[in-house]
Motif scaffolding. Structure first.
Motif, PDB file in Angstrom:
ATOM      1  N   ASN A   7       0.863  -1.409   0.100  1.00 54.73           N
ATOM      2  CA  ASN A   7      -0.095   0.103  -0.061  1.00 54.73           C
ATOM      3  C   ASN A   7       1.195   1.362   0.098  1.00 54.73           C
ATOM      4  O   ASN A   7       0.925   2.522   0.644  1.00 54.73           O
ATOM      5  CB  ASN A   7      -0.975  -0.169   0.868  1.00 54.73           C
ATOM      6  CG  ASN A   7      -2.019  -0.937   1.400  1.00 54.73           C
ATOM      7  OD1 ASN A   7      -2.779  -0.442   0.445  1.00 54.73           O
ATOM      8  ND2 ASN A   7      -1.366  -1.914   1.475  1.00 54.73           N
ATOM      9  N   PRO A  10      -1.153   4.666  -1.722  1.00 58.26           N
ATOM     10  CA  PRO A  10      -1.566   5.588  -0.895  1.00 58.26           C
ATOM     11  C   PRO A  10      -0.824   5.884   0.512  1.00 58.26           C
ATOM     12  O   PRO A  10      -1.465   7.322   0.962  1.00 58.26           O
ATOM     13  CB  PRO A  10      -2.903   4.620  -0.334  1.00 58.26           C
ATOM     14  CG  PRO A  10      -2.118   3.212  -0.655  1.00 58.26           C
ATOM     15  CD  PRO A  10      -1.916   3.102  -1.755  1.00 58.26           C
ATOM     16  N   ASP A 389       3.350   2.146  -8.592  1.00 57.88           N
ATOM     17  CA  ASP A 389       2.317   1.880  -9.100  1.00 57.88           C
ATOM     18  C   ASP A 389       1.290   2.548  -8.539  1.00 57.88           C
ATOM     19  O   ASP A 389      -0.377   2.058  -8.893  1.00 57.88           O
ATOM     20  CB  ASP A 389       2.103   0.281  -9.039  1.00 57.88           C
ATOM     21  CG  ASP A 389       2.509  -0.840  -9.976  1.00 57.88           C
ATOM     22  OD1 ASP A 389       2.860  -0.046 -10.935  1.00 57.88           O
ATOM     23  OD2 ASP A 389       3.018  -1.607  -9.522  1.00 57.88           O
ATOM     24  N   GLY A 390       1.391   3.297  -8.345  1.00 55.27           N
ATOM     25  CA  GLY A 390       0.238   4.952  -7.785  1.00 55.27           C
ATOM     26  C   GLY A 390      -0.749   5.833  -8.972  1.00 55.27           C
ATOM     27  O   GLY A 390      -1.860   5.208  -8.513  1.00 55.27           O
ATOM     28  N   TRP A 393      -3.888   3.011  -8.902  1.00 52.25           N
ATOM     29  CA  TRP A 393      -4.035   3.023  -7.811  1.00 52.25           C
ATOM     30  C   TRP A 393      -5.387   3.866  -8.293  1.00 52.25           C
ATOM     31  O   TRP A 393      -6.158   3.288  -7.550  1.00 52.25           O
ATOM     32  CB  TRP A 393      -3.305   3.069  -6.241  1.00 52.25           C
ATOM     33  CG  TRP A 393      -3.946   3.390  -5.380  1.00 52.25           C
ATOM     34  CD1 TRP A 393      -4.621   2.515  -4.608  1.00 52.25           C
ATOM     35  CD2 TRP A 393      -4.102   4.580  -4.558  1.00 52.25           C
ATOM     36  NE1 TRP A 393      -5.398   3.436  -3.816  1.00 52.25           N
ATOM     37  CE2 TRP A 393      -5.208   4.609  -3.366  1.00 52.25           C
ATOM     38  CE3 TRP A 393      -3.739   5.451  -4.680  1.00 52.25           C
ATOM     39  CZ2 TRP A 393      -5.242   5.502  -2.844  1.00 52.25           C
ATOM     40  CZ3 TRP A 393      -3.867   7.278  -4.521  1.00 52.25           C
ATOM     41  CH2 TRP A 393      -4.761   7.017  -2.497  1.00 52.25           C
ATOM     42  N   HIS A 396      -7.579   2.968 -10.332  1.00 55.29           N
ATOM     43  CA  HIS A 396      -8.616   1.949 -10.112  1.00 55.29           C
ATOM     44  C   HIS A 396      -9.690   2.276  -9.271  1.00 55.29           C
ATOM     45  O   HIS A 396     -11.116   1.794  -8.872  1.00 55.29           O
ATOM     46  CB  HIS A 396      -7.886   0.819  -9.448  1.00 55.29           C
ATOM     47  CG  HIS A 396      -7.269  -0.195 -10.490  1.00 55.29           C
ATOM     48  ND1 HIS A 396      -6.241  -1.582  -9.811  1.00 55.29           N
ATOM     49  CD2 HIS A 396      -7.669  -0.783 -10.941  1.00 55.29           C
ATOM     50  CE1 HIS A 396      -5.853  -1.812 -10.505  1.00 55.29           C
ATOM     51  NE2 HIS A 396      -6.794  -1.308 -11.928  1.00 55.29           N
ATOM     52  N   LEU A 397      -9.189   3.417  -8.193  1.00 54.39           N
ATOM     53  CA  LEU A 397     -10.398   4.350  -6.885  1.00 54.39           C
ATOM     54  C   LEU A 397     -11.503   4.793  -8.160  1.00 54.39           C
ATOM     55  O   LEU A 397     -12.420   4.975  -7.525  1.00 54.39           O
ATOM     56  CB  LEU A 397      -9.084   5.010  -6.134  1.00 54.39           C
ATOM     57  CG  LEU A 397      -9.799   5.957  -5.195  1.00 54.39           C
ATOM     58  CD1 LEU A 397     -10.168   4.769  -3.747  1.00 54.39           C
ATOM     59  CD2 LEU A 397      -8.811   6.687  -4.106  1.00 54.39           C
TER      60      LEU A 397
END
Length: 589
Positions: A7, A10, A389-390, A393, A396-397
């Motif tokens: 994670n 985030p 891989d921000g 993320w 996908h968010l």
């Protein structure tokens, strides 16, 4: 540690928010956060050490970016114009012209704000100029303090959306799109926003006439010797020049055919608008000059003065925006011509001095360094954020939101609106836009339209309390203590910070309304853009076959021999060209 490794994206974004809330400078917050989490990622084997080797190349790429050169050019142009007295002449003349009607001074501020936005592109210069010049006059003649403060701050922020806007340059760079296309898309929304401001003032003049009184007769200095206003003469000149512009616009294909000697059936809309407006302005200037030289008295004093005052900013608008829209110059070249034009105008007016030039250059250098440092910090942050891989993320968010494109747009605009309470448009452009652009592109949203929408939303960052920069600019020049007016010799009460904040709220609501209209009616932006070219692939193939040299049509002498094979489909140049054109057409559509 495994939780942190899975994670890190985030956690990294939350760490940046913490850095910013502490009050650490944005550029250093971005850089420090990027380097800190890069080292954590390397220690956790999430990132390869070789990733940081790309950092010098990225920073060098910033220095090679020609588009960013437009920022210091437009900033220098705006600062020289603001200090050369052009804004003062505009406000004085237009204020006298609209002064006899209720709300006339407020309408003059809006009109001049739009003109300054189209010539300077700098919010601070517009707000401070109009605050120093028009606010004392509005207070002198009894304007409501909240309205006076709000209309000055809101008109100054038009420089955010009306080209040549600095934020549009940065957003175009971050989205990887043309600055010229971004300018074309923002032109109509900027004019509509100006019209909504004016409509609000007109409604107040009907509902609350005591808030927007007309200028008293003794304050109206723009009169003829016989005491008349001279407005009918100005209206006649305006009608003649407008009719001439419309005639030229309708006959642009014929004009192009005569000029080039080749048949032209259609002319681009932006070129038609620029050329026809320039013809109308030139006609007014010739008429006013002829009347002044010959002293025939065909035009009133008001018509002459308005014409000569409006010519410099309109000429500069054509020099900058006209050349960009016509494709004669890039935005960087247009900014350079605009800066040179501003210096020439200051010299002609006798306002250019070494101290003025030194102040303008110092301020331009500071702002340019500020932008570049934020961009360097954002590059460091973005490199690490991509490594963990921000963007995936964030995708996908946001792509999982209900409602598809509409749901994404609503959430993004609400997020940008609230982030604008704490960040200015530079920071939003460098931090938020690169994260949102890939998701918008994947959802099929046109990035030019998306960039203009974000620019309108970011405009609110200058207006909403308690951190709106336009409000701070106005606070710095608004009277904080009671003072005696030089003309009326009466004591004028100060303008409080609360009054400035309350005055901004109605115009902030108008800006939010404009965001909703652009989402509901995308044509407001897309109508100003050039239409995508559609290729007739079959026609292209036939033309290529017809123009193919005879040597290429000959039969291969090795055909039929042992070991010879038919050419593969992928080696067929015609088929490869057809597939390339097909892919290009799909991308444009």
């Amino acid at each position: 540690m495994e939780f942190i490794a899975h994670n890190l994206a985030p956690i990294m974004f939350a760490g940046l928010i913490c850095f910013l809330l502490v009050g650490f400078p944005v550029a250093f917050s971005l850089g420090a956060c990027g380097l800190f989490f890069a080292f954590i990622g390397i220690e956790l084997n999430v990132l390869p050490e070789a990733l940081l080797q790309a950092l010098p190349l990225r920073i060098y790429g910033i220095m090679q970016n020609d588009t960013l050169l437009a920022i210091p050019f437009f900033t220098l142009m705006g600062l020289i114009l603001e200090r050369s007295g052009m804004a003062e002449d505009l406000l004085d003349t237009i204020g006298q012209l609209f002064g006899p009607i209720r709300g006339g001074l407020a309408l003059a501020v809006i009109f001049v704000g739009a003109l300054l936005a189209a010539t300077t592109g700098v919010v601070a210069a517009s707000v401070i100029s109009m605050g120093l010049i028009s606010l004392p006059i509005m207070l002198r003649y009894g304007y409501d303090r909240r309205l006076a403060a709000g209309v000055i701050a809101a008109s100054g922020t038009l420089a955010q959306i009306i080209p040549p806007s600095l934020v549009l340059i940065i957003i175009a760079d971050q989205l990887g799109r043309s600055v010229g296309d971004m300018y074309k898309g923002a032109f109509l929304p900027g004019l509509m926003l100006t019209g909504f401001y004016a409509l609000y003032v007109i409604l107040l003049a009907v509902i609350k006439p005591q808030w927007v009184p007309a200028l008293p007769p003794e304050a109206r200095t723009l009169r003829e010797d016989n005491g008349k206003s001279g407005v009918p003469s100005l209206l006649v000149l305006t009608a003649i020049c407008t009719a001439a512009s419309i005639y030229v616009a309708k006959n642009m294909p014929a004009l192009h055919t005569w000029w080039s000697g080749e048949a032209v059936d259609k002319v681009a809309l932006d070129e038609t608008i620029v050329v026809s407006m320039c013809f109308g302005v030139a006609l007014a200037f010739v008429a006013a000059s002829f009347n002044k030289i010959t002293r025939l008295g065909l035009l009133s004093r008001a018509a002459e003065r308005v014409t000569f005052v409006l010519i410099p900013p309109l000429l500069l608008i054509f020099l900058v925006l006209g050349t960009i829209f016509l494709g004669v110059a890039t935005p960087t070249e247009g900014g350079a011509m605009g800066a040179l034009g501003a210096i020439v105008m200051a010299v002609i007016r006798g306002r250019l001095s070494m101290s003025l030039l030194t102040q303008a250059l110092n301020t331009t250098t500071k702002l340019s360094c500020f932008v570049v440092f934020i961009l360097v910090g954002a590059t460091i942050f973005g490199l690490t954020f991509q490594g963990v891989d921000g963007p995936l993320w964030v995708e996908h968010l946001l792509s999982a939101l209900p409602g598809g494109q509409l749901g994404f747009l609503i959430v993004v605009n609400i997020m940008v609106f609230f982030l604008a309470f704490f960040l200015d448009f530079f920071e939003l452009s460098f931090i938020v836009v690169p994260l949102l652009a890939p998701v918008a592109d994947k959802l099929g949203i046109d990035l030019i339209w998306f960039g203009v929408l974000l620019a309108i939303n970011m405009q609110t960052s200058f207006m909403h309390p308690p951190f709106g920069f336009a409000l701070f600019y106005l606070r710095s020049v608004a009277p904080a203590k009671e003072y005696m007016d030089k003309v009326t010799k009466k004591m004028i009460a100060p303008v409080t910070t609360t009054q400035i904040y309350w005055g901004a709220i109605p115009f902030l609501c108008i800006q939010i309304l404009m965001v909703a209209l652009v989402i509901a009616f995308p044509g407001i932006v897309s109508s100003g853009l050039d239409k995508a070219e559609v290729y007739d692939l079959d026609k292209v193939r036939l033309e290529m076959e017809a123009n193919m040299p005879a040597s290429m049509e000959q039969v291969d002498p090795t055909a039929g021999m042992p070991g010879s094979e038919a050419p593969a489909a992928e080696d067929d140049p015609l088929k490869a060209m057809q597939e390339s054109l097909s892919q290009d057409a799909e991308k444009k559509n």
